[in-house]
Motif scaffolding. Structure first.
Motif, short mmCIF file in Angstrom:
data_model
loop_
_atom_site.label_atom_id
_atom_site.label_comp_id
_atom_site.label_asym_id
_atom_site.label_seq_id
_atom_site.Cartn_x
_atom_site.Cartn_y
_atom_site.Cartn_z
N LEU A 22 0.85 -1.18 0.00
CA LEU A 22 0.00 0.00 0.00
C LEU A 22 0.88 1.24 0.00
N ARG A 27 -1.60 -5.12 3.15
CA ARG A 27 -3.05 -5.06 3.32
C ARG A 27 -3.35 -4.52 4.71
N ILE A 28 -4.46 -3.80 4.83
CA ILE A 28 -4.91 -3.29 6.12
C ILE A 28 -6.35 -3.72 6.32
N TYR A 73 -9.44 -2.86 8.83
CA TYR A 73 -9.95 -1.98 9.88
C TYR A 73 -11.06 -2.71 10.63
N PRO A 80 -10.73 4.60 8.52
CA PRO A 80 -10.89 4.11 7.15
C PRO A 80 -11.42 5.19 6.19
N HIS A 96 -8.64 7.17 5.14
CA HIS A 96 -7.85 6.38 4.20
C HIS A 96 -8.47 6.40 2.80
N ARG A 105 -14.03 -6.27 1.35
CA ARG A 105 -13.22 -5.23 0.72
C ARG A 105 -13.93 -3.89 0.79
N ARG A 142 -7.13 -3.40 -1.54
CA ARG A 142 -6.35 -4.08 -0.50
C ARG A 142 -6.57 -3.48 0.90
N VAL A 143 -7.66 -2.75 1.06
CA VAL A 143 -8.08 -2.24 2.37
C VAL A 143 -9.42 -2.87 2.71
#
Length: 427
Positions: free
Chosen positions: A228, A247-248, A250, A365, A368, A390, A395-396
């Motif tokens: 990321l 990847r994250i 939340y 998020p 983000h 997703r 990738r979050v």
């Protein structure tokens, strides 16, 4: 005062009978802890000469010195509370005494003396430690039911994957800790995550995601496209931690809210989950008689748990009745409620538990770039996710109450499912 080492200072004070922790900045209304998890800013005190410290996030230790703020001569009897009854309809301090220059100068000097929150610290702050970087495959933000189950599931299904979990609390478990038997569930989930190789950072607050900040080591990395673009900045007791991840996830949960009624900001008005944490995590009786207001399963669960623990409970829920006004100042005495015909009755209570739906903690998020939408039944602005968790940002991911409040059991199930889905992408 007697207290248990490392328990939250706010809990120690509450157990010792201290309800009023300070006064509000403008009207000097009494203030006490509301959520007991660091989100409401109602428990700010002066600790060891440092102002505006959150009592609920401060671990107790021997010789800790705590003082209450924003009051003269004391928090229990504050002469400046006169502002509250002198201006019952509100005060616009920007326009007061502006017609006369001399009176205005005197008034501005007075405001400078009594305004603000706390006073300057006794000593200069210590030097800020240098920040440090950490690279990981998956970073999970939040150590409640969703985050813990996701971490343990991902670590088990994708061995060798680097997983970092950060949580702002000293005790992991989130909403589990507000329910009977939840502490055991949380402890088991933490053990599962650690056994799966998850690196856990406690008392670690995720401050924000900064897309312009890229670790130098990744600039020329052969797999740079897999990372990321940006850094998650986390405040820890050891200093700032800069996390770069592929990847994250939340799993930030939800923040406790209040039910609207007159004087609902008084000491003794707590969130329902705060009452649960006091009783079922810390072993502290919330009150002699607890009035639980607000609809939904959160209040029903608390009522059943407190009743089983021997606490006298009165349940007030619409459409039969609704709360009207808290009775009492620094010492709560009762709650006035209205029935469907607007008839008033008084409920004896020294604690009012607000069982409003927690608001999804979607700020991080959303910052983000993840899309949110208003979910009335889920507590507010919830992160939008697809069937594999997703968000709108590649990738979050997100899961649990941040995607709409559904309760600890549903959050745990969503976390395990999210862990399975992410494991498919990292194998």
């Amino acid at each position: 005062m007697r207290a248990f080492t490392d328990e939250p200072l706010a809990v120690s004070l509450f157990a010792a009978g201290v309800r009023t922790l300070g006064r509000s900045t403008k009207y000097h209304r009494p203030r006490g802890a509301f959520c007991f998890e660091g989100h409401c800013a109602s428990c700010l005190v002066r600790v060891d000469g440092r102002p505006n410290v959150r009592a609920c996030m401060t671990p107790v230790r021997p010789d800790l010195r705590c003082e209450r703020q924003n009051a003269f001569p004391s928090a229990e009897v504050d002469l400046m509370e006169a502002a509250d009854w002198m201006f019952p309809h509100g005060m616009d301090h920007h326009t007061l005494m502006t017609g006369n220059a001399a009176a205005n100068r005197l008034f501005v000097n007075l405001v400078r003396q009594v305004g603000g929150s706390g006073t300057l610290p006794d000593a200069a702050p210590e030097a800020v430690p240098a920040s440090r970087a950490q690279l990981t495959d998956v970073c999970i933000v939040g150590g409640g039911p969703a985050g813990l189950r996701a971490a343990a599931t991902l670590g088990r299904l994708a061995p060798g994957t680097r997983i970092v979990l950060v949580d702002e609390q000293a005790t992991l478990g989130g909403s589990w800790l507000a329910e009977p038997g939840g502490a055991a569930l949380a402890q088991a989930a933490v053990s599962d995550a650690l056994a799966a190789g998850v690196v856990v950072h406690r008392r670690a607050v995720a401050l924000g995601f900064f897309p312009e900040d890229v670790e130098p080591i990744l600039e020329n990395a052969p797999d740079r496209e897999a990372w990321l673009v940006g850094t998650l900045v986390v405040a820890t007791p050891e200093g700032l931690l800069r996390i770069s991840a592929k990847r994250i996830l939340y799993a930030t949960g939800g923040a406790d809210q209040n039910v609207p009624f007159l004087d609902n900001d008084r000491p003794g008005v707590l969130s329902a989950r705060a009452c649960g944490r006091l009783a079922f995590l810390h072993g502290v009786r919330p009150g002699r008689r607890v009035a639980i207001v607000g609809n939904g399963p959160l209040g029903d669960c608390l009522a059943a748990g407190l009743a089983a623990a021997g606490v006298e409970v009165e349940r007030i829920a619409e459409p039969d009745e609704r709360p009207f006004a808290a009775v009492g100042g620094g010492d709560l005495r009762a709650l006035d409620v209205l029935d469907r015909a607007e008839r008033k009755r008084r409920v004896d209570a020294d604690i009012i538990a607000s069982a409003a739906i927690p608001a999804p903690a979607s700020e991080l998020p959303r910052q983000h770039g993840a899309r949110v939408d208003f979910d009335e039944g889920g507590g507010g602005f919830a992160v939008q996710i697809d069937e594999v968790f997703r968000t709108s940002v590649p990738r979050v991911y997100a899961c649990g109450d941040v995607a709409g409040y559904r309760g600890p059991m549903a959050a745990a199930e969503a976390g395990a499912a999210a862990g399975r889905e992410i494991a498919q992408t990292v194998r």
